[in-house]
Structures are given as C-alpha cells and as structure tokens.
Scaffold this motif. Structure first.
Motif, PDB file in Angstrom:
ATOM      1  N   LYS A  48     -32.496  22.104  -1.811  1.00 53.73           N
ATOM      2  CA  LYS A  48     -33.276  23.160  -1.189  1.00 53.73           C
ATOM      3  C   LYS A  48     -32.663  24.520  -1.512  1.00 53.73           C
ATOM      4  O   LYS A  48     -31.523  24.609  -1.979  1.00 53.73           O
ATOM      5  N   LYS A  49     -33.415  25.562  -1.247  1.00 52.27           N
ATOM      6  CA  LYS A  49     -32.929  26.917  -1.481  1.00 52.27           C
ATOM      7  C   LYS A  49     -31.635  27.174  -0.713  1.00 52.27           C
ATOM      8  O   LYS A  49     -31.493  26.769   0.445  1.00 52.27           O
ATOM      9  N   ASN A  50     -30.671  27.803  -1.385  1.00 50.44           N
ATOM     10  CA  ASN A  50     -29.363  28.176  -0.842  1.00 50.44           C
ATOM     11  C   ASN A  50     -28.415  26.987  -0.655  1.00 50.44           C
ATOM     12  O   ASN A  50     -27.353  27.140  -0.041  1.00 50.44           O
ATOM     13  N   ASP A  51     -28.782  25.824  -1.160  1.00 56.52           N
ATOM     14  CA  ASP A  51     -27.861  24.680  -1.125  1.00 56.52           C
ATOM     15  C   ASP A  51     -26.738  24.871  -2.145  1.00 56.52           C
ATOM     16  O   ASP A  51     -26.964  25.397  -3.237  1.00 56.52           O
TER      17      ASP A  51
ATOM     18  N   THR B  91     -28.215  27.254  -5.220  1.00 55.93           N
ATOM     19  CA  THR B  91     -29.617  27.382  -5.627  1.00 55.93           C
ATOM     20  C   THR B  91     -30.197  28.713  -5.152  1.00 55.93           C
ATOM     21  O   THR B  91     -29.942  29.157  -4.029  1.00 55.93           O
ATOM     22  N   LEU B  92     -31.004  29.321  -6.006  1.00 50.57           N
ATOM     23  CA  LEU B  92     -31.707  30.550  -5.641  1.00 50.57           C
ATOM     24  C   LEU B  92     -33.051  30.241  -4.998  1.00 50.57           C
ATOM     25  O   LEU B  92     -33.636  31.078  -4.315  1.00 50.57           O
ATOM     26  N   LYS B  93     -33.586  29.056  -5.286  1.00 47.05           N
ATOM     27  CA  LYS B  93     -34.780  28.530  -4.631  1.00 47.05           C
ATOM     28  C   LYS B  93     -34.725  27.012  -4.783  1.00 47.05           C
ATOM     29  O   LYS B  93     -33.754  26.477  -5.305  1.00 47.05           O
ATOM     30  N   ASP B  94     -35.736  26.308  -4.290  1.00 50.65           N
ATOM     31  CA  ASP B  94     -35.723  24.853  -4.405  1.00 50.65           C
ATOM     32  C   ASP B  94     -35.529  24.447  -5.860  1.00 50.65           C
ATOM     33  O   ASP B  94     -36.169  25.004  -6.758  1.00 50.65           O
ATOM     34  N   VAL B  95     -34.641  23.478  -6.063  1.00 48.00           N
ATOM     35  CA  VAL B  95     -34.256  23.100  -7.428  1.00 48.00           C
ATOM     36  C   VAL B  95     -34.395  21.594  -7.628  1.00 48.00           C
ATOM     37  O   VAL B  95     -34.057  20.805  -6.744  1.00 48.00           O
TER      38      VAL B  95
ATOM     39  N   GLY C 258     -36.794  25.425 -10.818  1.00 44.35           N
ATOM     40  CA  GLY C 258     -36.010  26.304  -9.962  1.00 44.35           C
ATOM     41  C   GLY C 258     -35.003  27.149 -10.710  1.00 44.35           C
ATOM     42  O   GLY C 258     -35.070  27.299 -11.934  1.00 44.35           O
TER      43      GLY C 258
ATOM     44  N   ILE D 270     -35.549  33.891 -12.078  1.00 42.26           N
ATOM     45  CA  ILE D 270     -36.185  33.348 -10.890  1.00 42.26           C
ATOM     46  C   ILE D 270     -37.681  33.175 -11.067  1.00 42.26           C
ATOM     47  O   ILE D 270     -38.273  32.203 -10.615  1.00 42.26           O
TER      48      ILE D 270
END
Length: 350
Positions: free
Chosen positions: A163-166, A226-230, A184, A292
C-alpha cells in the motif's frame, strides 16, 4: 501433385480454367464465390489459390483479408484473376498481399508460369521460416535484452503488493531480492549523519531496483518506500546471478543499466551542488511527475519534505520557491497536491 484452389463465380471460365490446370498435372478444387472459397481454403490447405475479384457474397479482396488472418492459410500463395485492369486495382491487390495479378483474358502459358513460380517461391520462403524457427527454438531460453530479463521477472518472480507509504525494505536489511515494479512508484532514501532524510532515487513502473551486489551478500544501503500502491515481482539474488552467468548478452544490458544509474546519480549530485534553487525545484517537480504519473499534468501528491530532500535544499526554501512558481502560474497547489499548469516553463527553467 500440387493442389490449386480456383475461386471464380463465372461457371464457364471456372470449368475451362480448371480443365486447363488439370491437363497441366494439377489437382484442382473449385469454389463459386468468395465465402465458399475461404471455407475451402481452411479445409483443403491448397498449395496455391487463384481468385477472381468481383464476386457475390464475398469479393476477392475479402477472401485475401480472411486468409491473412488465419495462421494455417496466411502463407498460401495467392493470385488475383480479374478483368479489372486499372493500375489502381492492380496496386490495391498487391498492397493487400497478393503474390501476383493476372488479367483476363490470359494465356495458358501465362497462368501456368505464374503458378509454378509462386509455388516455388512459397517453398523457398517456407524453408527459410522453418530454418529461422529451428534456430529460434534452439535458443528460445536465452535472454538477450533487458526486456527479456524483465519478462523473466514477470514469468518467474515472486509477486509483492504494498500500500501507499509502506516500507519495502530498510537500510541495513539483507538484500535478498531484486525487484521489478509492475505498477506504482517507489522512493529510495537514506539519512545523513545529521539525521536528515535524503532521497537517493525514484523508481517508476517497469524499473528494476534493489540491487546492491549481484555476487556478495551486501545489505541494502538505503530504505525503499512506496509513493502509491505498488505491485512488483522479485527474483532472488542467487537466481538472478545464475541467469546472468548463463546469458552473457543480457549481462551487458545490466551493465549498461548500472552505468546509466551512475550517470544519473552524478548528474543529480552536480545539480544539487551547482544549480540554482529554481532549477533544482523545477527539476524535482518534473522528476516526480515522470515517476508518479503517466501524464505530467496530473496532480502530484507528495510532501514538501520529499521534494526538498530530492532537490537538496531546505524545506523552507523549497516552499518559498513553490509559492513563487504558483504566483507565476507554473503550478497550482492545494494541500499536498501540486499540479503542473505550464510544463514548458518548468522545462525552460530546468
């Protein structure tokens, strides 16, 4: 005995031509219109097809188009037989892929010569295709390009979803995998001796990342978030090492990738050291937009701290520069969202 499929709606011409070809030692099957001919071609697999153009239900152009879409018929030699003699008609037939174009009326020698030469040509091309296929089959497992390596990742890698920011991995952790991003974007960073976070790389879809050493068990030198979902796939270092040992051509591609990475890092360091604040800020916005978003004009949702760490400037300085860009109409800001309004102006600054 070679088999000829004759597609002709004129019954007299069809029977006379069929008799002529049979006397020349060809097995002839006939069809009264294009649709019947197309069906018979798939069923009978003739050595060559002779086809009229102007026919009911399906004309000759439609027959040729239908044949080209079927793997079992697309290589059968095809000769148009027609009373249409205008240059544009001949050109249209040849552009569609016909091997020859015979106009009515025709002589026996003319049609027999055309059939013989086209069947011979088809035999030669078939041998070349089979030879090429054999060579391809013998080396089908060899990876030659970076794209081949990425396909290997897709086919054999372990799938990871974040997920984002993981956090994907932390600096100092064992570097067990090399990753390929399939969806992502990812940011890599590390902390300097003062505890300041410095962004070291941005990775977008179809990028490889996470490599520290292909031969030694060196831990990760940076943290990846992660910057967004990857979604990504990973190959163990041991497996990738075997791939590179057995595929020397792709090894050269990987060396070039590492060289490009080093060049990019060098350029980034030079920019951080010598570029103006406006150039650093403009360049950083463009880099995040590229990594992004598929479209630079889409909003970028990123923190000011992340932008500042990539640009190599203080957050307060970055905020002042962003405010200046906003006043000039280059960007639009709302919360953490930055939207590029004038891409050309930012590129001019960069």
């Amino acid at each position: 005995m070679k088999k000829v499929l004759l597609i002709e709606d004129d019954i007299v011409l069809r029977e006379n031509t069929a008799e002529l070809l049979e006397l020349s030692n060809y097995k002839v099957i006939t069809a009264a219109n294009g649709q019947i001919g197309l069906d018979m071609a798939s069923k009978e697999k003739p050595d060559i097809i002779i086809c009229d153009i102007m026919m009911p239900i399906l004309d000759g152009y439609g027959v040729l188009d239908g044949l080209s879409k079927q793997s079992e018929t697309k290589f059968i030699p095809f000769i148009f037989l027609s009373a249409k003699t205008e240059r544009q008609d001949v050109r249209k037939g040849m552009d569609l892929g016909a091997d020859d174009y015979i106009t009515k009326p025709f002589s026996e020698d003319e049609i027999i010569s055309a059939i013989e030469s086209r069947i011979a040509k088809a035999a030669i091309l078939k041998e070349e295709r089979e030879s090429f296929q054999n060579n391809t089959d013998n080396s089908e497992d060899e990876l030659r390009t970076l794209n081949d390596l990425k396909n290997f990742f897709d086919d054999n890698g372990t799938v990871f979803n974040y997920k984002k920011n993981d956090i994907i991995y932390n600096e100092g952790h064992n570097s067990n995998f090399i990753y390929l991003i399939t969806k992502g974007a990812v940011r890599s960073y590390k902390f300097d001796e003062n505890g300041k976070e410095l962004t070291t790389a941005l990775h977008k879809e179809d990028d490889l990342f996470g490599y520290t050493s292909f031969t030694q068990n060196i831990p990760y030198r940076e943290t990846a978030v992660t910057l967004k979902d990857v979604e990504m796939v990973g190959i163990s270092k041991a497996e990738l090492k075997n791939v590179l040992i057995n595929n020397h051509k792709v090894t050269l591609e990987v060396i070039q990738l590492l060289t490009d990475d080093l060049t990019g890092v060098k350029d980034q360091l030079l920019q951080m050291a010598y570029s103006s604040v406006q150039k650093k800020t403009a360049s950083t916005i463009l880099r995040f937009a590229e990594k992004i978003n598929s479209k630079p004009e889409d909003p970028i949702k990123i923190s000011r701290n992340d932008l500042a760490s990539v640009a190599g400037i203080a957050t307060e300085t970055l905020i002042r520069t962003l405010s200046d860009f906003k006043k000039k109409g280059f960007i639009e800001m709302e919360g953490r969202n930055i939207k590029i309004l004038d891409l050309q102006e930012l590129q001019n600054i960069y």
